[in-house]
Design an enzyme around this catalytic site. Structure first.
Site, PDB file in Angstrom:
ATOM      1  N   THR A 162       0.868  -1.178   0.000  1.00 27.03           N
ATOM      2  CA  THR A 162       0.000   0.000   0.000  1.00 27.03           C
ATOM      3  C   THR A 162       0.901   1.223   0.000  1.00 27.03           C
ATOM      4  OG1 THR A 162      -1.672  -1.167   1.295  1.00 27.03           O
ATOM      5  CG2 THR A 162      -1.826   1.232   1.223  1.00 27.03           C
TER       6      THR A 162
ATOM      7  N   LYS B  60      -7.833   1.537  -3.069  1.00 30.40           N
ATOM      8  CA  LYS B  60      -7.484   1.090  -1.710  1.00 30.40           C
ATOM      9  C   LYS B  60      -7.594   2.245  -0.706  1.00 30.40           C
ATOM     10  CE  LYS B  60      -5.079  -1.043   1.625  1.00 30.40           C
ATOM     11  NZ  LYS B  60      -5.427  -2.236   2.338  1.00 30.40           N
TER      12      LYS B  60
ATOM     13  N   LYS C 179      -1.396   5.078   8.602  1.00 24.84           N
ATOM     14  CA  LYS C 179      -0.631   5.187   7.353  1.00 24.84           C
ATOM     15  C   LYS C 179      -1.564   5.396   6.153  1.00 24.84           C
ATOM     16  CE  LYS C 179       1.714   2.291   4.032  1.00 24.84           C
ATOM     17  NZ  LYS C 179       2.173   0.964   3.650  1.00 24.84           N
TER      18      LYS C 179
HETATM   19  P1  NAD Z   1       5.861  -6.109   7.318  1.00 24.71           P
HETATM   20  O1  NAD Z   1       6.646  -4.984   7.931  1.00 24.71           O
HETATM   21  O2  NAD Z   1       5.482  -7.276   8.132  1.00 24.71           O
HETATM   22  O3  NAD Z   1       6.631  -6.649   6.014  1.00 24.71           O
HETATM   23  C1  NAD Z   1       7.396  -5.844   5.158  1.00 24.71           C
HETATM   24  C2  NAD Z   1       8.671  -6.617   4.890  1.00 24.71           C
HETATM   25  O4  NAD Z   1       9.451  -5.903   3.932  1.00 24.71           O
HETATM   26  C3  NAD Z   1       9.557  -6.764   6.127  1.00 24.71           C
HETATM   27  O5  NAD Z   1       9.751  -8.140   6.407  1.00 24.71           O
HETATM   28  C4  NAD Z   1      10.843  -6.063   5.748  1.00 24.71           C
HETATM   29  O6  NAD Z   1      12.004  -6.680   6.284  1.00 24.71           O
HETATM   30  C5  NAD Z   1      10.791  -6.191   4.245  1.00 24.71           C
HETATM   31  N1  NAD Z   1      11.692  -5.287   3.543  1.00 24.71           N
HETATM   32  C6  NAD Z   1      12.000  -3.990   3.798  1.00 24.71           C
HETATM   33  N2  NAD Z   1      12.877  -3.540   2.886  1.00 24.71           N
HETATM   34  C7  NAD Z   1      13.120  -4.570   2.017  1.00 24.71           C
HETATM   35  C8  NAD Z   1      13.923  -4.726   0.861  1.00 24.71           C
HETATM   36  N3  NAD Z   1      14.650  -3.731   0.362  1.00 24.71           N
HETATM   37  N4  NAD Z   1      13.918  -5.927   0.243  1.00 24.71           N
HETATM   38  C9  NAD Z   1      13.169  -6.932   0.698  1.00 24.71           C
HETATM   39  N5  NAD Z   1      12.396  -6.849   1.793  1.00 24.71           N
HETATM   40  C10 NAD Z   1      12.367  -5.672   2.442  1.00 24.71           C
HETATM   41  O7  NAD Z   1       4.557  -5.392   6.698  1.00 24.71           O
HETATM   42  P2  NAD Z   1       3.217  -6.129   6.196  1.00 24.71           P
HETATM   43  O8  NAD Z   1       2.207  -6.121   7.268  1.00 24.71           O
HETATM   44  O9  NAD Z   1       3.593  -7.393   5.504  1.00 24.71           O
HETATM   45  O10 NAD Z   1       2.713  -5.055   5.111  1.00 24.71           O
HETATM   46  C11 NAD Z   1       3.286  -4.959   3.816  1.00 24.71           C
HETATM   47  C12 NAD Z   1       2.456  -4.004   2.997  1.00 24.71           C
HETATM   48  O11 NAD Z   1       1.110  -4.486   2.936  1.00 24.71           O
HETATM   49  C13 NAD Z   1       2.380  -2.581   3.572  1.00 24.71           C
HETATM   50  O12 NAD Z   1       2.436  -1.672   2.504  1.00 24.71           O
HETATM   51  C14 NAD Z   1       1.034  -2.556   4.280  1.00 24.71           C
HETATM   52  O13 NAD Z   1       0.485  -1.254   4.351  1.00 24.71           O
HETATM   53  C15 NAD Z   1       0.217  -3.465   3.366  1.00 24.71           C
HETATM   54  N6  NAD Z   1      -0.939  -4.123   4.018  1.00 24.71           N
HETATM   55  C16 NAD Z   1      -0.811  -4.708   5.232  1.00 24.71           C
HETATM   56  C17 NAD Z   1      -1.924  -5.320   5.817  1.00 24.71           C
HETATM   57  C18 NAD Z   1      -1.825  -5.985   7.160  1.00 24.71           C
HETATM   58  O14 NAD Z   1      -2.877  -6.300   7.748  1.00 24.71           O
HETATM   59  N7  NAD Z   1      -0.629  -6.248   7.690  1.00 24.71           N
HETATM   60  C19 NAD Z   1      -3.157  -5.329   5.147  1.00 24.71           C
HETATM   61  C20 NAD Z   1      -3.244  -4.757   3.885  1.00 24.71           C
HETATM   62  C21 NAD Z   1      -2.123  -4.141   3.322  1.00 24.71           C
END
Ligand code: NAD
Length: 298
Positions: free
Chosen positions: A96, A171, A246
């Site tokens: 997102t 979204k 966010k």
């Molecule tokens: P998270 O922080 O658990 O996962 C993100 C991952 O990206 C981390 O493991 C981090 O180490 C990794 N990362 C950072 N830099 C990197 C790089 N250069 N190369 C590879 N990996 C890298 O976050 P999440 O909850 O998985 O959310 C991810 C996305 O999904 C966000 O944009 C969030 O807004 C969106 N989202 C989350 C949810 C939810 O309920 N968690 C729901 C809908 C959308």
């Protein structure tokens, strides 16, 4: 077309990659965090030593990263994904991020000779694990048709919203509604308490009257009326307040850049930012009901 490079194996990306493996695709992944790498390896994701290594033979590159800056950074540079992936690869960003960042990312992808799709998701970690996410896709129709069978193992529903950037637009518009409506529902329950109504009585009326909405009937912010709502488990997320803060921030950024009036959106964004930076840091976004109660006269 079966080789997938998956960048970002966190709370969402990890289970999404695992579902692609279960569906029979070869998934090569990268995440800098050890715990994320270990969980992905246990799900038979092939681990790469760098983002570039993960995509060097990929037909499809999926990113699931925290922010637009992460996406733009990992795409660019000599060791970036755009340079490393085979010509004509499909870049699907499921993170997102701001609509403006999504459009910038798509332009970079196309300039590098690849195909760009944004496919942000809703459904949370439960939907990611179950493979029932809603994917909101911004893409040229042919590009979505080409990757649809790769998106399907992650999705309960795939909605084509328009050209690249349109998925992110849908979204943040959805979450603008959700953030504002959760505050409205919460204010109504606290007002009901002050007026001597039981939660159940207010729920029984509003859930079948014109106040009905998802924030009320699925994620009810008070314990009792909806057994599965986070309010019944000490507000463990669910959808965490910092993620709502966010997304509302992204919605307000888009409203400002387009000159859209969004008075309630701006207020909801400010309230959720304050909550996420304080008591709500680890709680479901519905726990804002407790701030509203605490901020009300005794
Ligand atoms: P998270 O922080 O658990 O996962 C993100 C991952 O990206 C981390 O493991 C981090 O180490 C990794 N990362 C950072 N830099 C990197 C790089 N250069 N190369 C590879 N990996 C890298 O976050 P999440 O909850 O998985 O959310 C991810 C996305 O999904 C966000 O944009 C969030 O807004 C969106 N989202 C989350 C949810 C939810 O309920 N968690 C729901 C809908 C959308």
């Amino acid at each position: 077309m079966t080789a997938i490079g998956f960048i970002g194996l966190g709370n969402m990306g990890g289970p999404m990659a695992a579902n692609l493996v279960k569906a029979g695709f070869t998934v090569t992944g990268f995440d800098p965090v050890d715990a994320a790498r270990a969980a992905a390896e246990a799900a038979d994701v092939v681990l790469a030593a760098s983002p570039a290594e993960a995509v060097v033979a990929a037909d499809v590159v999926i990113t699931m990263l925290p922010s637009g800056k992460h996406v733009l950074d990992v795409y660019q540079g000599d060791d970036g994904l755009l340079a490393a992936a085979p010509a004509g690869a499909f870049f699907v960003d499921c993170s997102t991020i701001a609509v403006s960042d999504a459009r910038e990312a798509a332009a970079l992808v196309v300039k590098a000779g690849h195909r760009a799709l944004d496919a942000p998701v809703s459904g949370g970690v439960v939907g990611a694990a179950a493979g029932t996410l809603t994917l909101m896709v911004g893409a040229l129709p042919d590009d979505l048709a080409a990757v649809r069978r790769i998106l399907e193992p992650m999705a309960g529903r795939i909605v084509h919203c328009g050209e690249p950037g349109a998925g992110q637009a849908a979204k943040i518009c959805n979450n603008l509604i959700l953030g504002i409506s959760m505050i409205g529902v919460s204010e109504a329950f606290v007002l009901g308490e002050k007026l001597g109504l039981t939660h159940q009585a207010l729920y029984d009326v509003t859930s079948t009257a014109s106040g009905q909405c998802w924030a009320l009937t699925t994620n009810c912010p008070v314990p009792g009326p909806v057994p599965a709502s986070p309010a019944n488990r000490d507000y463990q997320p669910g959808f965490a307040a910092p993620l709502m803060a966010k997304d509302l921030g992204l919605a307000i950024q888009a409203a400002e850049s387009t000159g859209t009036t969004s008075n309630l959106g701006a207020l909801a964004a400010a309230l959720y930012r304050e909550f996420a930076d304080g008591n709500g840091a680890r709680l479901d976004f519905s726990a804002i009901v407790n701030e509203i109660r605490d901020g009300s006269a005794a």
